[in-house]
Every structure is written in C-alpha cells, then in structure tokens.
Design a protein around this motif. Structure first.
Motif, short mmCIF file in Angstrom:
data_model
loop_
_atom_site.label_atom_id
_atom_site.label_comp_id
_atom_site.label_asym_id
_atom_site.label_seq_id
_atom_site.Cartn_x
_atom_site.Cartn_y
_atom_site.Cartn_z
N UNK A 157 0.84 -1.14 -0.06
CA UNK A 157 0.00 -0.14 -0.12
C UNK A 157 0.67 1.19 0.04
N UNK A 158 0.34 2.38 -0.01
CA UNK A 158 1.17 3.85 -0.14
C UNK A 158 1.97 4.10 1.01
N UNK A 159 1.50 3.54 2.33
CA UNK A 159 2.27 3.84 3.25
C UNK A 159 3.46 2.84 3.44
N UNK A 160 3.41 1.72 2.97
CA UNK A 160 4.58 0.76 2.94
C UNK A 160 5.38 1.32 1.90
N UNK A 161 4.85 1.57 0.79
CA UNK A 161 5.86 2.14 -0.31
C UNK A 161 6.36 3.47 0.06
N UNK A 162 5.88 4.31 0.94
CA UNK A 162 6.39 5.58 1.33
C UNK A 162 7.64 5.26 2.17
N UNK A 163 7.67 4.15 3.08
CA UNK A 163 8.62 3.78 4.05
C UNK A 163 9.89 3.21 3.10
N UNK A 164 9.59 2.38 1.96
CA UNK A 164 10.56 2.08 1.02
C UNK A 164 11.17 3.18 0.44
#
Length: 106
Positions: A63-70
C-alpha cells in the motif's frame, strides 16, 4: 520489549502517555529526523517510484504507506522503521538487497 511484556500493552501505554502529554508530540515533530521526513516532497522521481513500488510485489501487495517507507529508505539509506506490518517488511528490501529493521520487533 522486556521479557514477558506484550507489544499491545506497550503500544497502549505509549498512546496513553501521548494523549496525556501533547508536548511529547510537539517535541517529536521538532526532531531533525522528523523534520527531514516531513520536508521530503514527491518530486519528479518520487511519484513514479511510489507507483512502481505498489506494483512490484504481486503476491504481497504494497500500500501507499509501505511504499512511502521504502521510498524514504531508498532516499536516506536508513532501513530502520516502525511498522506493525511484520510480514511485508520481512520480504521487502530497499536498494535491491538491504533488509529493513523493524524497531517494533526488537
């Protein structure tokens, strides 16, 4: 976590502390690391990279939250995260090979 301490209890305690002491939130938001993250803008490379990351893991949708962390890990070179998402971040790598270190699990 200390021996015998449960993650849920620890999180509930910390959330209660934050609710009782809003100065903790203000102090956190003024920390230089948080200021850097807050100042990261989705530049011409950020949005396409987020789109690519959310489509990379077919068996494990990101999701967007996980992708933002990456994305932040890729930009800063720092893979220390706080996430309740244990499964995804055991699988996911940044910069093609570096594993994440989830501080909630330490």
């Amino acid at each position: 976590l200390r021996a015998g301490e449960h993650l849920e209890d620890r999180i509930e305690s910390q959330l209660a502390d934050m609710a009782a002491r809003p100065d903790l939130i203000r102090s956190f938001c003024r920390h230089p690391s948080v200021a850097y993250i807050a100042d990261c803008r989705a530049n011409e490379h950020g949005l396409p990279r987020l789109r690519a990351l959310t489509g990379n893991y077919v068996d494990l949708p990101m999701d967007l939250a996980d992708a933002s962390l990456v994305l932040l890990a890729e930009q800063t070179g720092v893979g220390r995260i706080l996430s309740t998402d244990q499964r995804d971040f055991r699988t996911c790598r940044f910069k093609q090979r570096k594993p994440f270190r989830n501080l909630l699990l330490d």
